[in-house]
Design an enzyme around this catalytic site. Sequence first.
Site, PDB file in Angstrom:
ATOM      1  N   CYS C 162       0.797  -1.229   0.000  1.00  0.00           N
ATOM      2  CA  CYS C 162       0.000   0.000   0.000  1.00  0.00           C
ATOM      3  C   CYS C 162       0.829   1.278   0.000  1.00  0.00           C
ATOM      4  CB  CYS C 162      -0.926   0.022   1.209  1.00  0.00           C
ATOM      5  SG  CYS C 162      -1.524  -1.611   1.665  1.00  0.00           S
ATOM      6  N   HIS C 295      -4.269   7.847   5.150  1.00  0.00           N
ATOM      7  CA  HIS C 295      -4.327   6.503   4.568  1.00  0.00           C
ATOM      8  C   HIS C 295      -5.744   5.984   4.789  1.00  0.00           C
ATOM      9  CE1 HIS C 295      -2.751   2.796   3.004  1.00  0.00           C
ATOM     10  NE2 HIS C 295      -3.014   2.114   4.097  1.00  0.00           N
ATOM     11  N   HIS C 332      -9.594   1.133  -1.645  1.00  0.00           N
ATOM     12  CA  HIS C 332      -8.155   1.032  -1.437  1.00  0.00           C
ATOM     13  C   HIS C 332      -7.537   0.537  -2.737  1.00  0.00           C
ATOM     14  CE1 HIS C 332      -4.316   0.532   0.221  1.00  0.00           C
ATOM     15  NE2 HIS C 332      -4.579  -0.112   1.342  1.00  0.00           N
TER      16      HIS C 332
END
Lengths: 102, 406, 408
Positions: C162, C295, C332
């Site tokens: 990520c 995030h 995401h």
Amino acid sequence: MELSTRARIKRVIIDTLGLEGMTPDMIADDAPLFGPPDAEGAGLGLDSIDALELLVVFEKDFGVSVETEEIDLEAFSCVASLEAFVRKFQRDQVPASEAPQG
Amino acid sequence: MTAVAITGLGSVASCGHGRGALELALRESRVDLVEIDRDRGFHLAASARHAARAAVTDLSPWLAPAASRRMSPPSRLAAAAARMALEDANLAMSPGAEDRCAVFLATGYGPSSYTERILEQVIREGPSSASPMLFTESVANAPAAQVALLERATGANVTVTQLEAGALHAVARGAQELVSGRADRVLAGAVEELSPLLHAILDRYHALVRPGRGGEVARPFDRRRSGYVAGEGAAVLVLERAADAAARGAETLANLEGWSRAFDPSAPPSGWGERPERTAAALKRRLERAGFDLGTTDLIVSGANGSRRGDRAAGLVLRSAFRGATLPPVVTPAAMLGAFCGNTLGAAVLAARGAGFGPTPGFEEIDPDLGIRPHDGSPLPLPRRVLVESTATGGAAVWLALGRPA
Amino acid sequence: MASCGRVAVTGLGAVSGFGWSAAELWSGLLSGRTAILPAARFDTRGQRTHVVSEVPSLPSSFPPDSARSRRHSRADRFAVAAARDAMAQAHLAPGTPEVGVFFGGSTAGIAGGERFLEALLSGSAGRVPLGLLAAQPLNAPGDAVARAFDLDGPVETVSSACASGSLAVGLALRSLRAGEVDCAVAGGSDALCSLTYSGFNALRAVDPEPCRPFRADRAGLSLGEGAGVLVLEPWERALERGVRPLAELLGAGASCDAHHMTAPHPQGAGAAAAIRSALEDAGLDPTAVDFVNAHGTGTPLNDLAEWHALTAVFGERASELPVTSTKGAIGHLLGSAGAIEAVATVQSLLAGLIHPTSGEGPVDPAIGVDLVLGAPREVGRDAVALSTSLAFGGANAALILAGWSDRR
């Protein structure tokens, strides 16, 4: 039979999690499975990924079916609590007389 | 540029582990191949049958079994190589809290066997059978993450994925991190796991040399070359600012004096490009901008591995870059160690220290289009400067310039 | 080596569940709607959860496949489309020399590999084109961009889960400052695939409903796909070329938790270190930051750990700092998350508006964050923003971006 389910669970822990050199008799029913080994070195030092890995096996081989929100990590604290967890969420109960021995 | 020193090398390769095994294999032109498992049904009947798999008997001196129980094969290799490198650098204890250690690790395909296993679970048994453990360890950055966990390396953690050019990219970026002062120590290198499936896929692309009249032998730069022998392993370097290395009395294996990087956009995804002159000009120009004179190169450590088109690309780039001058001696570690960019890196560090290279295994006849004769085993003078090159599948090209320790 | 001075963002491109353009990304984010919907094309049979943010079908206005792009995976297409837009905005012509490509991704063309393996296991691999595998390697989308636009600079792909997209932008910054390139195309691309979808579900990390970052009843992340690309160059070069800077990239930082393979450090120590490192790189004090593009995945652990990181860095001021997350809207995007979030952050700076975080429900009382909800929040045109990306495996990355100001 309670003993055989616990023995199966111990076998699953050792085989699934790759705990080399361990045998079921080395895992006490109430020994802490998670977190670092305790002062007497009795804990197994497992973590959340191991818990989820065990869950997959319980679902595949023990007939457990559980929603994510029903998972309580307390259930994974020791073999005895795991056995209670498995019994609670087993959808296909295995009759005692047909349970494998030992 | 602030001088960057290479103070440790850890290696797991087909020849065994450690610097010594690597040196021996290079000096004696040893080729250590094993038969690959072709019983899974992935391989074609005529496929390559051998590979230079990492000779791993026991990694426990560098990696405790308890720590490695969930690790994928490349995580184990990388973790062991990292620890080996730190020990080689006399940094056996993990860096102190005040040290900031960064990790730059390259891989081409990541944890291939774990990726295959979890895909197989999903395909055969359904998505709910996917193993959390396998998934966590199947991602490309798992090896770098495991290295950081074990060595408590809390600096930048970067996994470079640029196929054969990855190892050299990782070292360049690692050096940049030191020069800028963002890290005090860097673990930089590469890891590759060669699973049977990956081997079968490489073979289907005709990248590997197959059994035939010439035998399953990799022939870098040879006229009759027809593919490479796949390699596997891990190579990790410890990088430090030269001043820091000197201050703690560390032995420097080699100095990193510069690097340059380029890309040939005419390369197709699984091949090499048609513009070696443009690539060479870019690489040379960028190296010179970094203050490095190509003319001071005494030895070239090339990633050439017997690939028909790959060696051609590498050879033409070198010819073009050194046009008007004699090409220095060229060694091709892949001939001994199998094609894995970490091996090229490890061999280059040893070359900078004056390690000997035996005659290039497999080489018999020069390719007139390239005119490059890889080293014949005669004694090499201690080089002032070593140029390491990697011309990757897909177009990336990277050079590193290593200098001998003072 | 020549110092390149300030680094400007001169082009943006994005592909997301809202569409194939950065404009659609921005209007979607601003509206507060979500693109996380019941899966329409992606096969979620047998999965525990069924909502995703899927990139819609390719618009008919797009050029037809060339021989070269016929083999492109979805991730390659997202990357090339986003890069095309960003380069057009920056007036950066294909073939411009000394332009580097710095990309992030986590699975590239693996969907092709899944089909190949499926065929292999069923014994029919002879009938599956090997070309499916050509787009396999993780460097494929970044290489596709360099190939599509004839770029000969350094081309480098990173795959640190990520944090990849954000790390890629950071690496571009390093290369620019080092004078290694005159201009950088930085970004990331990822497409939905069974491997990742199954894996995150196996970790019980996925919310069966569209994710709700920082909310009290958040239950996990939502997966998405797409790409984000930025063109970056020294501001003097932008001025010389007559191109207006959209924003400034002031700094980048990175760290590693070195704590656990999936769970973040509970106090967000690694994240805090990355944020501090980015601020130091930007030459700024925490007091300079005006808002945060977090995030914010919506997992119970991440959002809490991220909050701890913010309090560690910003102290009491943390609860006054407007925070938003794109993940409730576009999900995401894994390897490209950091890049598309950098795009969204620049869009916020350009518009002088922080987009809201979509999703219902009260904010978690244990998290004292000032979450931007409902209406967009105004910020000054030269505001300073922090964007964070905290990865699986513990790699953390942070970027500091600011609205362009001639005075800075």
